[in-house]
Design a protein around this motif. Structure first.
Motif, mmCIF file in Angstrom:
data_model
loop_
_atom_site.group_PDB
_atom_site.id
_atom_site.type_symbol
_atom_site.label_atom_id
_atom_site.label_comp_id
_atom_site.label_asym_id
_atom_site.label_seq_id
_atom_site.Cartn_x
_atom_site.Cartn_y
_atom_site.Cartn_z
ATOM 1 N N PRO A 97 -14.804 -4.012 13.421
ATOM 2 C CA PRO A 97 -14.239 -4.218 12.076
ATOM 3 C C PRO A 97 -14.450 -3.024 11.147
ATOM 4 N N VAL A 98 -15.519 -2.252 11.359
ATOM 5 C CA VAL A 98 -15.729 -1.066 10.522
ATOM 6 C C VAL A 98 -14.609 -0.064 10.765
ATOM 7 N N PHE A 99 -14.287 0.201 12.028
ATOM 8 C CA PHE A 99 -13.197 1.129 12.333
ATOM 9 C C PHE A 99 -11.852 0.578 11.871
ATOM 10 N N SER A 100 -11.664 -0.726 11.956
ATOM 11 C CA SER A 100 -10.419 -1.334 11.467
ATOM 12 C C SER A 100 -10.288 -1.159 9.955
ATOM 13 N N THR A 101 -11.393 -1.323 9.239
ATOM 14 C CA THR A 101 -11.373 -1.120 7.795
ATOM 15 C C THR A 101 -11.088 0.340 7.471
ATOM 16 N N GLY A 102 -11.705 1.248 8.197
ATOM 17 C CA GLY A 102 -11.438 2.677 8.004
ATOM 18 C C GLY A 102 -9.975 3.012 8.259
ATOM 19 N N ALA A 103 -9.407 2.415 9.308
ATOM 20 C CA ALA A 103 -7.986 2.650 9.600
ATOM 21 C C ALA A 103 -7.107 2.116 8.468
ATOM 22 N N SER A 104 -7.466 0.969 7.913
ATOM 23 C CA SER A 104 -6.661 0.426 6.805
ATOM 24 C C SER A 104 -6.750 1.328 5.580
ATOM 25 N N ILE A 105 -7.896 1.940 5.345
ATOM 26 C CA ILE A 105 -8.021 2.885 4.228
ATOM 27 C C ILE A 105 -7.138 4.108 4.478
ATOM 28 N N LEU A 106 -7.147 4.617 5.703
ATOM 29 C CA LEU A 106 -6.296 5.758 6.031
ATOM 30 C C LEU A 106 -4.818 5.411 5.904
ATOM 31 N N LEU A 107 -4.448 4.220 6.347
ATOM 32 C CA LEU A 107 -3.048 3.798 6.278
ATOM 33 C C LEU A 107 -2.589 3.499 4.853
ATOM 34 N N SER A 108 -3.529 3.354 3.920
ATOM 35 C CA SER A 108 -3.138 3.067 2.539
ATOM 36 C C SER A 108 -2.321 4.205 1.935
ATOM 37 N N SER A 109 -2.382 5.390 2.523
ATOM 38 C CA SER A 109 -1.579 6.504 2.014
ATOM 39 C C SER A 109 -0.090 6.266 2.227
ATOM 40 N N LYS A 110 0.266 5.307 3.041
ATOM 41 C CA LYS A 110 1.672 4.967 3.290
ATOM 42 C C LYS A 110 2.217 3.973 2.262
ATOM 43 N N LEU A 111 1.348 3.468 1.379
ATOM 44 C CA LEU A 111 1.767 2.512 0.358
ATOM 45 C C LEU A 111 2.465 3.238 -0.790
ATOM 46 N N GLY A 112 3.118 2.464 -1.645
ATOM 47 C CA GLY A 112 3.756 3.035 -2.822
ATOM 48 C C GLY A 112 2.735 3.664 -3.750
#
Length: 162
Positions: free
Chosen positions: A36-51
């Motif tokens: 889950p730590v790596f999943s959370t990190g990935a979600s933070i990285l993917l947040s750059s794709k948001l508006g």
């Protein structure tokens, strides 16, 4: 963890992975924690794709750390769901909870965000709009907030990345 499933037990039938049976159970528990730590990190990285949005200087009327009144319930559910069955598991769970509780002195909602240095804020703009900001910055006063790029999670939730 509750059922005692370790890497050695999971991969016991795989010949080229029979070394996993020699690993201490703590290695399995560490892996369970890191997923889950790596999943959370990935979600933070993917947040750059948001508006994208911004907060201009003087736009924020008030700021406060988000309330952590959820913590007793969260921990209660965690213990009930886990149904700790042995000392090894108990030690691991208490260690993880100690780390999260120690680091959460600044009022966090999601304990995994602690590891990434984020804080949660309730912000009210000068126009009266209430928004939720997840930020790696430490804000104390409304006039400090000037964010050139805030990623919009939804209409009322934003994340500011480093």
């Amino acid at each position: 963890m509750q059922k005692g499933y370790t890497l050695g037990l999971i991969f016991s039938g795989v010949a080229w992975l029979n070394w996993t049976g020699m690993l201490p159970n703590a290695v399995s528990y560490l892996l369970y924690f890191l997923i889950p730590v790596f999943s959370t990190g990935a979600s933070i990285l993917l947040s750059s794709k948001l508006g994208k949005d911004d907060f201009k200087a003087g736009e924020v009327g008030s700021i406060e750390h988000a309330n952590n009144s959820f913590l007793p319930s969260y921990l209660g559910y965690f213990f009930v769901a886990l149904s700790i069955g042995n000392w090894e598991t108990l030690g691991f769970v208490y260690s993880v909870l100690f780390i999260f509780t120690f680091l959460s002195q600044a009022l966090y909602f999601n304990p995994l965000f602690l590891l990434f240095g984020y804080e949660f804020y309730n912000i009210t703009t000068k126009n009266g709009a209430a928004v939720f900001l997840i930020s790696s910055q430490k804000y104390k006063r409304p006039d400090e907030i000037q964010i050139p790029v805030a990623y919009r999670i939804n209409n009322y939730t934003f994340i500011e990345r480093r």
